[in-house]
Scaffold this motif. Structure first.
Motif, PDB file in Angstrom:
ATOM      1  N   GLY A 190       1.154  20.995  49.629  1.00  0.00           N
ATOM      2  CA  GLY A 190      -0.262  21.351  49.545  1.00  0.00           C
ATOM      3  C   GLY A 190      -1.071  20.439  48.657  1.00  0.00           C
ATOM      4  O   GLY A 190      -1.952  20.912  47.910  1.00  0.00           O
ATOM      5  N   ARG A 198      -3.410  18.266  49.315  1.00  0.00           N
ATOM      6  CA  ARG A 198      -4.854  18.243  49.562  1.00  0.00           C
ATOM      7  C   ARG A 198      -5.517  19.531  49.077  1.00  0.00           C
ATOM      8  O   ARG A 198      -6.608  19.500  48.493  1.00  0.00           O
ATOM      9  N   ASP A 199      -4.884  20.655  49.308  1.00  0.00           N
ATOM     10  CA  ASP A 199      -5.465  21.931  48.864  1.00  0.00           C
ATOM     11  C   ASP A 199      -5.533  21.994  47.348  1.00  0.00           C
ATOM     12  O   ASP A 199      -6.504  22.516  46.779  1.00  0.00           O
ATOM     13  N   ARG A 200      -4.520  21.489  46.679  1.00  0.00           N
ATOM     14  CA  ARG A 200      -4.542  21.481  45.217  1.00  0.00           C
ATOM     15  C   ARG A 200      -5.706  20.628  44.709  1.00  0.00           C
ATOM     16  O   ARG A 200      -6.395  20.990  43.753  1.00  0.00           O
ATOM     17  N   ALA A 252      -8.516  19.967  46.295  1.00  0.00           N
ATOM     18  CA  ALA A 252      -9.779  20.649  46.552  1.00  0.00           C
ATOM     19  C   ALA A 252     -10.015  21.758  45.537  1.00  0.00           C
ATOM     20  O   ALA A 252     -11.158  21.993  45.080  1.00  0.00           O
ATOM     21  N   GLY A 253      -8.943  22.466  45.142  1.00  0.00           N
ATOM     22  CA  GLY A 253      -9.090  23.528  44.151  1.00  0.00           C
ATOM     23  C   GLY A 253      -9.463  22.979  42.788  1.00  0.00           C
ATOM     24  O   GLY A 253     -10.304  23.570  42.075  1.00  0.00           O
ATOM     25  N   ASP A 278     -13.198  22.084  42.438  1.00  0.00           N
ATOM     26  CA  ASP A 278     -14.111  23.183  42.127  1.00  0.00           C
ATOM     27  C   ASP A 278     -14.159  23.451  40.626  1.00  0.00           C
ATOM     28  O   ASP A 278     -15.200  23.859  40.090  1.00  0.00           O
ATOM     29  N   GLN A 291      -7.928  10.402  50.789  1.00  0.00           N
ATOM     30  CA  GLN A 291      -6.522  10.093  51.011  1.00  0.00           C
ATOM     31  C   GLN A 291      -6.242   8.602  50.844  1.00  0.00           C
ATOM     32  O   GLN A 291      -7.039   7.745  51.247  1.00  0.00           O
ATOM     33  N   TRP A 324      -3.449  12.249  47.717  1.00  0.00           N
ATOM     34  CA  TRP A 324      -4.870  12.573  47.711  1.00  0.00           C
ATOM     35  C   TRP A 324      -5.446  12.317  46.324  1.00  0.00           C
ATOM     36  O   TRP A 324      -4.742  12.421  45.317  1.00  0.00           O
TER      37      TRP A 324
END
Length: 332
Positions: A182, A184-186, A188-189, A192, A250, A255
């Motif tokens: 994860g 990319r999700d990390r 994005a988090g 924020d 990327q 990322w």
């Protein structure tokens, strides 16, 4: 009586005999003596002697026009193809063969011209080296020229695009590795959480994965960034607005969240900034022009004979370890 008969003839009789011989003249000369006295023979002998001396002093003077002919055989073309295949390549295409032939002809012409100039004396070096010497001569001629500032400025005005400076970006990044699930999700988090915070906030550096290279890059051109992160990453960086964390972007590693400090647009520098580079480029262009003109003049003195490429059988030269060109391959 006998004594009278044995007496020699009177002097008067001897003088009459000598007179008769003087009237008849000396005996005629033999044919050999007559030829030796012939002026034409003397002329021919002198001419032959002069010719022999000239040939001795000028051993290459009797060359015919055939020495200006460069004839490549089918075996020569096959040898060029063998050398090509020896580099692990597929069979050469027709265009590639033409390029190989032109290279061979160029080397032959330059080596012959070098020998004609005596560059091969006391030098046990191959034809390619002789051709390089001819190349160096043209370069030396160009270096003898010393352009003035006005000439360089005029040349720079016409070629300023060659000296244009690419855009440059200064940025820092946070890295999220592909090795962790994860990624990319990390990223994005985390974006924020750090959005709106300065790039040098201490807690920012602790939220990402360790990166094997630098965390900050100053004044890097697109090709420099692409060399390290990939062209897609480099393109994306130059589309970001400075002053904020953005992403995820990327790269070949994973990322990234990127904070761009500044982007300097591309520009054409002033002449004074690049004057040494301008002179170097001017000399390079002059060298190329001199080499081209000299080679064209030398090549014009030669007749090049090459068999049709289609008439050469290259089939037996196929390299089983190399792929076969899909288009434009020579007939087999």
């Amino acid at each position: 009586m006998a004594s009278q008969l044995a007496r020699p003839q009177p002097t008067s009789e001897l003088s009459e005999s000598a007179l008769d011989e003087s009237q008849t003249g000396p005996k005629p000369p033999t044919p050999v003596r007559r030829w030796l006295r012939e002026p034409l023979l003397h002329f021919l002998f002198a001419g032959a002697l002069i010719f022999a001396i000239y040939q001795l002093l000028n051993p290459t003077a009797n060359r015919t026009d055939r020495t200006n002919q460069i004839a490549l055989t089918k075996d020569d073309l096959r040898q060029l193809a063998v050398q090509w295949l020896a580099q692990g390549r597929p069979l050469p295409t027709a265009d590639q063969m033409h390029a190989l032939i032109e290279q061979r002809v160029s080397e032959e012409i330059l080596s012959r011209e070098a020998v004609a100039l005596g560059l091969d004396k006391d030098d046990e070096i191959i034809k390619r080296r002789l051709a390089q010497k001819m190349d160096f001569l043209a370069a030396d001629i160009a270096t003898l020229q010393d352009p003035g500032e006005a000439e360089l400025r005029a040349w720079y005005t016409q070629n300023s695009g060659r000296f244009a400076l690419p855009p440059r970006a200064s940025f820092r990044h946070l890295y999220f590795s592909f090795d962790r699930p994860g990624a990319r999700d990390r990223a994005a988090g985390i974006l924020d959480k750090i959005s709106g915070k300065p790039a040098d906030t201490p807690e920012v550096a602790t939220v990402a994965d360790p990166f094997m290279f630098q965390d900050y890059y100053a004044e890097r051109a697109p090709d420099q960034i692409a060399k390290e992160f990939g062209p897609g990453f480099a393109k994306a960086v130059f589309q970001l607005k400075p002053g904020a964390w953005q992403g995820p972007i990327q790269s070949g590693y994973g990322w990234h969240l990127v904070f761009v400090d500044a982007i300097e647009p591309d520009r054409v520098p002033l002449f004074e900034e690049v004057e040494p580079d301008v002179k170097s480029a001017w000399l390079d262009q002059k060298q190329s022009e001199i080499k081209r003109i000299a080679y064209e003049a030398m090549r014009a003195r030669y007749t090049v004979v090459v068999p049709p490429i289609e008439s050469v059988d290259f089939g037996s030269l196929r390299n089983p370890q190399a792929p076969i060109a899909s288009t434009g391959v020579l007939p087999q």
